[in-house]
Design a protein around this motif. Sequence first.
Motif, short mmCIF file in Angstrom:
data_model
loop_
_atom_site.label_atom_id
_atom_site.label_comp_id
_atom_site.label_asym_id
_atom_site.label_seq_id
_atom_site.Cartn_x
_atom_site.Cartn_y
_atom_site.Cartn_z
N ALA A 27 -133.30 32.58 -40.08
CA ALA A 27 -132.25 31.72 -40.63
C ALA A 27 -132.03 30.48 -39.75
O ALA A 27 -131.86 29.36 -40.25
N ARG A 28 -132.04 30.69 -38.45
CA ARG A 28 -131.87 29.53 -37.55
C ARG A 28 -133.06 28.57 -37.64
O ARG A 28 -132.89 27.36 -37.51
N LEU A 29 -134.24 29.12 -37.83
CA LEU A 29 -135.41 28.26 -37.95
C LEU A 29 -135.32 27.40 -39.20
O LEU A 29 -135.66 26.22 -39.19
N ARG A 30 -134.82 28.00 -40.30
CA ARG A 30 -134.68 27.22 -41.53
C ARG A 30 -133.63 26.13 -41.38
O ARG A 30 -133.79 25.03 -41.88
N SER A 31 -132.54 26.43 -40.69
CA SER A 31 -131.45 25.45 -40.59
C SER A 31 -131.70 24.41 -39.50
O SER A 31 -131.35 23.24 -39.65
N GLY A 32 -132.31 24.83 -38.39
CA GLY A 32 -132.48 23.91 -37.27
C GLY A 32 -133.82 23.24 -37.17
O GLY A 32 -133.99 22.26 -36.44
N GLY A 33 -134.81 23.76 -37.90
CA GLY A 33 -136.13 23.17 -37.85
C GLY A 33 -136.99 23.76 -36.74
O GLY A 33 -136.53 24.49 -35.87
N ALA A 34 -138.26 23.44 -36.81
CA ALA A 34 -139.24 23.98 -35.86
C ALA A 34 -139.07 23.35 -34.49
O ALA A 34 -138.55 22.24 -34.34
N ASN A 35 -139.53 24.06 -33.49
CA ASN A 35 -139.48 23.59 -32.11
C ASN A 35 -140.70 22.69 -31.85
O ASN A 35 -141.66 23.08 -31.19
N GLU A 36 -140.63 21.50 -32.39
CA GLU A 36 -141.72 20.54 -32.21
C GLU A 36 -141.16 19.13 -32.31
O GLU A 36 -140.10 18.91 -32.90
N LEU A 37 -141.87 18.20 -31.72
CA LEU A 37 -141.44 16.81 -31.75
C LEU A 37 -142.00 16.13 -32.98
O LEU A 37 -143.10 16.46 -33.44
N PRO A 38 -141.28 15.17 -33.54
CA PRO A 38 -141.83 14.44 -34.68
C PRO A 38 -143.08 13.67 -34.27
O PRO A 38 -143.17 13.21 -33.12
N PRO A 39 -144.05 13.58 -35.14
CA PRO A 39 -145.26 12.83 -34.78
C PRO A 39 -144.93 11.37 -34.53
O PRO A 39 -143.97 10.84 -35.09
N PRO A 40 -145.70 10.71 -33.66
CA PRO A 40 -145.44 9.29 -33.40
C PRO A 40 -145.60 8.46 -34.66
O PRO A 40 -146.47 8.73 -35.50
N ARG A 41 -144.71 7.51 -34.82
CA ARG A 41 -144.74 6.68 -36.02
C ARG A 41 -145.91 5.71 -35.94
O ARG A 41 -146.03 4.94 -35.00
N ARG A 42 -146.76 5.76 -36.95
CA ARG A 42 -147.89 4.84 -37.03
C ARG A 42 -147.86 4.17 -38.40
O ARG A 42 -147.65 4.84 -39.40
N PRO A 43 -148.08 2.87 -38.45
CA PRO A 43 -148.15 2.22 -39.76
C PRO A 43 -149.35 2.74 -40.54
O PRO A 43 -150.36 3.15 -39.96
N ALA A 44 -149.22 2.72 -41.85
CA ALA A 44 -150.32 3.15 -42.71
C ALA A 44 -151.55 2.28 -42.45
O ALA A 44 -151.45 1.13 -42.03
N VAL A 45 -152.71 2.87 -42.73
CA VAL A 45 -153.96 2.15 -42.48
C VAL A 45 -154.00 0.84 -43.26
O VAL A 45 -154.40 -0.20 -42.73
#
Length: 985
Positions: A27-45
């Motif tokens: 339940a906490r995983l669903r509400s709080g999200g995974a223990n990972e960092l968002p991927p770095p923002r890259r503009p589309a090709v």
Amino acid sequence: MQDLAAGEVFAALASSPRGLAEEEAAARLRSGGANELPPPRRPAVWRRFAAQFTDLFAVMLLTASAITFLAYALQRPQQPGTLQLAVAILGVVVLNAAIGFAQEYSAERTAESLQAMVPHACRVLRGGERRELPVRGLVPGDVVVLEAGDAVPADCRLVEAHEAAVGNAALTGESAAVRRTAEPSPGPLLGSRNCVFMGTVVAAGSARAVVFATGAATQFGRIFALTEQAPQPRTPLQRQVRVMARRVAVAALLIGTLLFAVRVPTGEPLLPAFVFALGVMVALVPEGLPATLSVSLAFGVRRMARRQALVKRLLAVEALGSTTVVCTDKTGTLTSAEMTVSAVWCGGAEYPVTGVGYAPEGAVSGPGAVRELLRTAALCSNARLVPPAGREGWRVLGDTTEGALLVAAAKAGLDRAAEEGALPRVAEFPFDSARKLMSTVHRTPGGGLAVCAKGAPQQLLDRCAAVAGEGGGPPVPLTAERRAAVAAADAALASRGLRVLAVARRDAAAVPAGAAEAESGLVLLGLVGMLDPPRPEVAEAVRACRRAGIRIVMVTGDHPLTAEAIARRVGIVRGGPPQVATGERLDALDDAALEGLLARPGELLLCRVSPEHKMRVVAAFQRRGEVVAVTGDGANDAPALKHADIGVAMGASGTDVAREAAVMVLLDDSFASIAAAVRLGRSVYLNIRRFLVYLFSHNIGELAPILAATFAGFPLVPITAVQVLAIDLGSDVLPALALGTEPPEPDVMDRPPRSPREPLFSRALVGRFLFLGAVQSVGVCTVFFWHIHASGIPYADFTRETPAYRTAITLSQAAIVVSQFFNALAVRTDRQSVFRVGLLANRKVVAAGLLGVSLMAAISYWPPLQAVFGTAPLTAGDWAVLVAFGVLLLVAEEGRKWAVRRRAARSVPGRGAEHRAPGRGAGAAGGGLPGKGLPGRGLPDKGLPEKGLPDKELPEKGLPDKELPEKGLPDKELPEKGLPDGGGT
């Protein structure tokens, strides 16, 4: 969280010592999200490719192509030449965009490397059962089990700690592992001793901890957010190319408009006059410059890669050559991040220890005298020395200080396993920060007991009653005189920047009841001095940067004394006490005061700083007009790496976060690679200016005959727009690229940094291409009008199909191509005669020039190309005349260089132009480099050869260190008290 008792932590996080139930964790995983960092923002090709069409040159050419297509549609009858021109211009833009995109895309690393910083699995208690789970599945409230060598998977509060120590170097920059406790620790979260953070490593001991923050909510995630928010500054070359493009665009529009206004009153129809003016504008735009610039920078990237420096953005290559300040980290950048024993004091004498790092390679002077000391130190340690495996070398599992003691013992011929077998441990009194000591009890082969102790010298000395005699002989009473001698030895070692530990031993009849009993009546065996040694090649690299006028500022999370000791060893600090500012002092300064601090002359060390401090320092330097390079290897360095003009990360020992944020990665972690990269960066900039002279000089040669024909009343152009494009993209691009392969000039690192405010189109550069363009113009106008007049046909009777006109425009194009061949040879040097360096020394330039002449011959003789360009075959006599004009251009340029050398010789009495003072040499366009004062001018250059370094001359693994003092620093340079032991043993 850090000020709670261990039992209260579970209640605060709605957990228990048995961990979470599976249902609650899900339940906490669903509400709080995974223990990972968002991927770095890259503009589309597609966005990155589309961005290639947004620079001013591309916009100008796209506009010109659209207008030309419109003109073709409106023409009656429609002219195929107009359509050819429109298609050719559009093709130029697409070609430039494709080349630029391909180079940028291939140079950047596309892997999502931030996730590699987080361990993939961890041990967790779920419902009382110990399980191994993916790290991304951790949630607040989970109880994790940590052991030595584990990477911490999330931010956690310790609830049990058994001799646990954590290396926070990746997060705070501190080199020493810090002991952890489960007791309440009020104060700032990052400094609390009962919390561990994502991305750090357990150096020793074991612990249980409760997760209180995951993913982006962790301290690691906070640094990631700072990194993402930091804007990517434009490089000096980007800014200057934009200025140059605006000026060229304005000049092209003004001249095109002027010619349109001149031709319309003569009765020429509006549309042909407009197409003519458009052709003139195209002639003035260096269509091949974007592609030439991209490929030249990419060549610089490849050369740097051979120097173990991976550059991810092309334009960063040139920015390296403009660097004025290097803000360097200490641990892992200047040092090897491997604690090493360098000296042992025993029985009134000091015994040097050779070798650096964790490899047990080296020797202890007088091993017999210090053997018992090192045996005792090894027995009183919990670390383990791990031999090489796979791609990893020797490493330490546990406290790095203890690892250094194990390596020193191995160098003295001691086998740790054998010693432990002979003297098994029966009790241990762990280190704690109050008494600053650790002791162990061992059973001897005779059935007795021995107490081994190590720790802070003063604390251990107070518990000793005797001291080892001379040469490690039988103990003698610890008199006041001998106590003073030990204190003096401690101060001497500490004054050299060494971390000092004392080692003692005594026999015991029974296992002591406590630490106080164990650590009394000891026999002091001696002192051990150790440090995180500088990398061998750093001292020479620092000298090279000093000669180049680059200021080096150490920015570290470590203690000021440690920082100063390393700075002196590598040459960053050479004179009296440097300016030292800690993070607390930086907090007290506003931006203006910080800029004032950075503006003060002299050597500067910034210690105990946070990621926010590093970013403030970089921004303050940039506001002062400096071009800043920042080096680092930890996650804590990432925001500053991204904010800097040049972020330089360590490739082997650095974290993936640092490598992601940086624009340059040192594959060998060698600071010396920075000096080599700066040298190549400066060479790239000088070569860029060379091919700018080369490209723009022929634009003058294209424009001058058009203007001459206009004012002479000739109804047609001496060279068509399609011919101009053929020259710009066919005959000129390869020689311009070949000019980018010129090796660095001999004195390139003896010049001050180029000012970021110095225009790319300096007065010297403009003067040089105007001079060369004028010589070319004379040749082009001469051959064109000579042939027109020789035909005897009145101007008014000439049409595009007149054979004499077709031959004349062929001569115009060929005159530019041939003169550019000689021009490429001439601009290879700025003042020195090209005959002195070798007329044909750069074979790439010669081959590219001959290829351009061959293409011109094909345009002249091959019927399909004759139809496209409207040309005619040339005779041998025509070629002879063209070569004569090319030789004239080379002779004229050699005459100009001779005049420059003569003028320089008169300005420096008794010295020729070839021997001017370092830092005063001409720039690539024949002018001097403005700069700042160059510190360290008197230092001899022992590291870099005088003749310039081709690629093969720099060793891949850095320069040898000839300057590291064997005996360290004189006592007076640092306070007498030793370095804080950091709570380690």
